[in-house]
Design a protein around this motif. Structure first.
Motif, PDB file in Angstrom:
ATOM      1  N   MET A   1       1.064  -1.446   0.022  1.00 35.72           N
ATOM      2  CA  MET A   1      -0.469  -0.306   0.279  1.00 35.72           C
ATOM      3  C   MET A   1       0.828   1.441   0.036  1.00 35.72           C
ATOM      4  O   MET A   1       2.032   1.610   0.944  1.00 35.72           O
ATOM      5  N   GLY A   2       0.377   1.949  -0.907  1.00 36.59           N
ATOM      6  CA  GLY A   2       1.372   3.250  -0.713  1.00 36.59           C
ATOM      7  C   GLY A   2       0.342   4.673  -1.265  1.00 36.59           C
ATOM      8  O   GLY A   2      -0.817   4.518  -1.024  1.00 36.59           O
ATOM      9  N   TRP A   3       0.755   5.841  -1.070  1.00 40.93           N
ATOM     10  CA  TRP A   3       1.509   6.499  -1.991  1.00 40.93           C
ATOM     11  C   TRP A   3       1.626   7.474  -2.381  1.00 40.93           C
ATOM     12  O   TRP A   3       3.411   7.626  -2.050  1.00 40.93           O
ATOM     13  N   TYR A   4       1.405   8.311  -3.748  1.00 41.41           N
ATOM     14  CA  TYR A   4       1.405   9.062  -4.333  1.00 41.41           C
ATOM     15  C   TYR A   4       1.131  11.198  -4.518  1.00 41.41           C
ATOM     16  O   TYR A   4      -0.060  10.868  -3.962  1.00 41.41           O
ATOM     17  N   ARG A   5       1.725  11.277  -5.427  1.00 40.54           N
ATOM     18  CA  ARG A   5       1.128  12.974  -4.796  1.00 40.54           C
ATOM     19  C   ARG A   5       1.530  13.065  -6.937  1.00 40.54           C
ATOM     20  O   ARG A   5       2.625  12.752  -7.467  1.00 40.54           O
ATOM     21  N   GLN A   6       0.608  14.201  -6.792  1.00 45.03           N
ATOM     22  CA  GLN A   6       0.775  14.101  -8.244  1.00 45.03           C
ATOM     23  C   GLN A   6       0.410  16.552  -8.280  1.00 45.03           C
ATOM     24  O   GLN A   6      -0.673  16.673  -8.209  1.00 45.03           O
ATOM     25  N   ALA A   7       1.327  16.720  -8.166  1.00 52.24           N
ATOM     26  CA  ALA A   7       1.362  18.454  -8.552  1.00 52.24           C
ATOM     27  C   ALA A   7       0.681  18.665 -10.365  1.00 52.24           C
ATOM     28  O   ALA A   7       1.123  18.793 -10.996  1.00 52.24           O
ATOM     29  N   LYS A  31       2.539  17.869 -13.471  1.00 49.25           N
ATOM     30  CA  LYS A  31       4.171  17.010 -12.698  1.00 49.25           C
ATOM     31  C   LYS A  31       3.146  16.137 -13.196  1.00 49.25           C
ATOM     32  O   LYS A  31       2.034  15.334 -12.930  1.00 49.25           O
ATOM     33  N   GLN A  32       4.535  14.723 -13.334  1.00 53.75           N
ATOM     34  CA  GLN A  32       3.406  13.428 -13.307  1.00 53.75           C
ATOM     35  C   GLN A  32       3.756  12.952 -11.690  1.00 53.75           C
ATOM     36  O   GLN A  32       4.080  13.530 -10.550  1.00 53.75           O
ATOM     37  N   ARG A  33       3.082  12.258 -11.481  1.00 50.68           N
ATOM     38  CA  ARG A  33       3.097  11.406 -10.473  1.00 50.68           C
ATOM     39  C   ARG A  33       4.032  10.884  -9.727  1.00 50.68           C
ATOM     40  O   ARG A  33       4.783   9.830 -10.302  1.00 50.68           O
ATOM     41  N   ASP A  34       4.559  11.023  -9.180  1.00 46.85           N
ATOM     42  CA  ASP A  34       5.495  10.430  -7.568  1.00 46.85           C
ATOM     43  C   ASP A  34       5.266   9.875  -6.683  1.00 46.85           C
ATOM     44  O   ASP A  34       4.197   9.729  -6.009  1.00 46.85           O
ATOM     45  N   LEU A  35       6.360   8.941  -6.492  1.00 46.59           N
ATOM     46  CA  LEU A  35       6.303   7.934  -5.673  1.00 46.59           C
ATOM     47  C   LEU A  35       6.494   8.833  -4.144  1.00 46.59           C
ATOM     48  O   LEU A  35       7.380   9.862  -3.367  1.00 46.59           O
TER      49      LEU A  35
END
Length: 119
Positions: free
Chosen positions: A34-40, A43-47
């Motif tokens: 399970m994890g979290w990614y973020r996207q500003a 920008k691309q979606r990053d771990l």
């Protein structure tokens, strides 16, 4: 199928804290990550961080020491405690579950929750 529902995003001042939660329902087979990614914007979606069924964690360098990922396997829920937030942490945060079924990798994504860091 697996459904992921995120909560906990919002507006916070620099230096503040937020806690994100993501509850998984459906056929969540173990082992999984399970994890979290973020996207500003733009920008691309990053771990951001991941955690295995056994509790092994991995963090992106810029959040080490500030963010903590954890999970409750009994509740199929993953958390992200975010402290000392910076403006550059602002993004849409997505919950992810990665697992393998019959040798086939499968990724499930939540709908995303907005985190805004601004004074």
């Amino acid at each position: 199928q697996v459904q992921l529902v995120e909560s906990g995003g919002g507006l916070v001042q620099p230096g503040g804290s937020l806690r994100l939660s993501c509850a998984a329902s459906g056929s969540l087979f173990s082992p999984n990550v399970m994890g979290w990614y973020r996207q500003a914007p733009g920008k691309q979606r990053d771990l951001v961080a991941t955690i295995t069924s056994g509790g092994r964690t991995n963090y992106e360098d810029s959040v080490k020491g500030r963010f903590t990922i954890s999970r409750d396997n009994a509740k199929n829920t993953v958390y992200l405690q975010m402290n000392s937030l910076k403006p550059e942490d602002a993004a849409v945060y997505y919950c992810n579950v990665h697992l393998t079924r019959w040798g086939i990798p499968i990724d499930y994504w939540g709908q995303g929750t907005q985190v805004t860091v601004s004074s």
